[in-house]
Design an enzyme around this catalytic site. Structure first.
Site, PDB file in Angstrom:
ATOM      1  CB  SER A  13      -0.980  -0.001   1.169  1.00 42.71           C
ATOM      2  OG  SER A  13      -0.319   0.206   2.382  1.00 42.71           O
ATOM      3  CG  ASN A  14       3.539   2.745   2.968  1.00 42.85           C
ATOM      4  OD1 ASN A  14       3.337   3.940   3.177  1.00 42.85           O
ATOM      5  ND2 ASN A  14       3.334   1.806   3.885  1.00 42.85           N
ATOM      6  CG  MET A  86       7.966  -7.261   5.508  1.00 47.72           C
ATOM      7  SD  MET A  86       7.941  -5.824   6.600  1.00 47.72           S
ATOM      8  CE  MET A  86       7.611  -6.635   8.142  1.00 47.72           C
ATOM      9  CB  ILE A  88      17.541  -7.633   8.747  1.00 46.74           C
ATOM     10  CG1 ILE A  88      16.439  -7.510   9.797  1.00 46.74           C
ATOM     11  CG2 ILE A  88      18.846  -7.013   9.226  1.00 46.74           C
ATOM     12  CD1 ILE A  88      16.709  -8.252  11.091  1.00 46.74           C
ATOM     13  CG  ASN A 103      12.194   1.555   6.536  1.00 44.27           C
ATOM     14  OD1 ASN A 103      11.484   0.877   5.777  1.00 44.27           O
ATOM     15  ND2 ASN A 103      12.228   1.341   7.842  1.00 44.27           N
ATOM     16  CG  HIS A 105       9.405   1.895  11.858  1.00 41.61           C
ATOM     17  ND1 HIS A 105       9.581   0.530  11.784  1.00 41.61           N
ATOM     18  CD2 HIS A 105       9.115   2.160  13.157  1.00 41.61           C
ATOM     19  CE1 HIS A 105       9.415  -0.002  12.980  1.00 41.61           C
ATOM     20  NE2 HIS A 105       9.131   0.966  13.840  1.00 41.61           N
ATOM     21  CG  LEU A 140      15.610  -3.202  12.575  1.00 46.98           C
ATOM     22  CD1 LEU A 140      15.561  -3.547  11.098  1.00 46.98           C
ATOM     23  CD2 LEU A 140      15.092  -4.351  13.412  1.00 46.98           C
ATOM     24  CG  ASP A 141      12.878  -0.414  12.160  1.00 46.98           C
ATOM     25  OD1 ASP A 141      12.857  -0.294  10.923  1.00 46.98           O
ATOM     26  OD2 ASP A 141      12.339  -1.352  12.753  1.00 46.98           O
ATOM     27  CD  GLU A 170       2.749   3.085   7.690  1.00 47.50           C
ATOM     28  OE1 GLU A 170       3.242   2.504   6.721  1.00 47.50           O
ATOM     29  OE2 GLU A 170       2.402   2.491   8.722  1.00 47.50           O
TER      30      GLU A 170
HETATM   31  C1  GRF Z   1       3.872  -0.555   6.720  1.00 46.68           C
HETATM   32  O1  GRF Z   1       3.197  -0.419   7.937  1.00 46.68           O
HETATM   33  C2  GRF Z   1       5.258   0.014   6.814  1.00 46.68           C
HETATM   34  O2  GRF Z   1       5.350   1.084   7.687  1.00 46.68           O
HETATM   35  C3  GRF Z   1       6.062  -1.141   7.342  1.00 46.68           C
HETATM   36  O3  GRF Z   1       5.518  -2.276   6.731  1.00 46.68           O
HETATM   37  C4  GRF Z   1       4.146  -2.020   6.389  1.00 46.68           C
HETATM   38  C5  GRF Z   1       4.031  -2.292   4.931  1.00 46.68           C
HETATM   39  O4  GRF Z   1       2.718  -2.104   4.450  1.00 46.68           O
HETATM   40  N1  GRF Z   1       7.477  -0.964   7.089  1.00 46.68           N
HETATM   41  P1  GRF Z   1       2.471  -1.989   2.888  1.00 46.68           P
HETATM   42  O5  GRF Z   1       3.060  -3.242   2.258  1.00 46.68           O
HETATM   43  O6  GRF Z   1       3.117  -0.740   2.396  1.00 46.68           O
HETATM   44  O7  GRF Z   1       0.978  -1.957   2.739  1.00 46.68           O
END
Ligand code: GRF
Length: 212
Positions: A13-14, A86, A88, A103, A105, A140-141, A170
């Site tokens: 979705s991002n 997802m 590292i 990134n 987060h 990380l993050d 986001e």
């Molecule tokens: C989001 O919450 C982002 O912040 C995190 O992983 C999730 C990914 O969601 N890093 P999408 O795949 O962008 O819907």
């Protein structure tokens, strides 16, 4: 050339928010480490080139990251956006793209790095939650913060309701950060990010519901 590589692993979705943003880009390429990532279908609808690089086909993290970097480099991206990627990343990968790796987060970093941020926020009784776009460093993050958005945690919030409201934010801040970067408006001063022609309220967004 304004070329953007977006790395995803799942829903995307991002990535979708980035593809729908109205900024000019010469080329956008989406790479997924997961052949079943739902985001791939959406990217295809946008006629964006998609590439699958399944990490399970590589013996270890270093080898996968090396192959990923080689693939990325063929596109000579100005920026690499981690949109729910997802995995590292190895130190050598992060260092190779220092200052060009962003990134998103789902927490107000440096609070709550890692996974399950919404559940942990509820558990801790935190009142204000949100999301962060930051440059990636080997920790990380962690890394210079470009923009954050905050939302109130409501008394009846569940993990799902909180996640949904954070996700809306986001989708607001990630395209904004990418646009600033593409317009060469971001300058890194050590751990601080300076954005030219931007007032502080533009990089610290509050969603409706928070008291003035
Ligand atoms: C989001 O919450 C982002 O912040 C995190 O992983 C999730 C990914 O969601 N890093 P999408 O795949 O962008 O819907």
């Amino acid at each position: 050339m304004k070329s953007l590589v977006i790395l995803i692993s799942g829903r995307g979705s991002n990535m979708q928010a980035l593809l729908e943003a109205e900024f000019y880009m010469d080329r956008i390429t989406v790479i997924s480490n997961n052949p079943a990532a739902e985001g791939l279908e959406f990217a295809k609808k946008y006629n964006v080139e998609t590439i699958i690089l399944d990490h399970r086909s590589y013996p270890d993290r270093e080898t996968f990251d090396h192959a990923l970097a080689e693939k990325i480099d063929t596109y000579q991206p100005k920026l690499i956006a981690l949109a729910g990627f997802m995995r590292i990343l190895s130190n050598s990968f992060v260092q190779r793209y220092q200052g060009r790796l962003m990134n998103i987060h789902p927490s107000l970093l440096p609070a709550f790095p890692g996974l399950k941020t919404h559940a942990r926020v509820l558990q801790e009784g935190i009142k204000i939650h949100g999301c962060t776009v930051h440059f990636v460093t080997p920790t990380l993050d962690h890394g210079p913060i470009v923009i954050q958005a905050a939302i109130p945690v409501l008394p009846n919030d569940t993990e799902a309701s909180l996640a949904a409201r954070v996700l809306l934010q986001e989708h607001r801040i990630f395209p904004q950060a990418v646009q600033w970067f593409m317009e060469d408006r971001i300058r890194l001063e050590g751990n601080r990010v300076e954005i030219s022609d931007c007032c502080i309220c533009e990089s610290a967004l509050y969603s409706p519901g928070l008291p003035e």
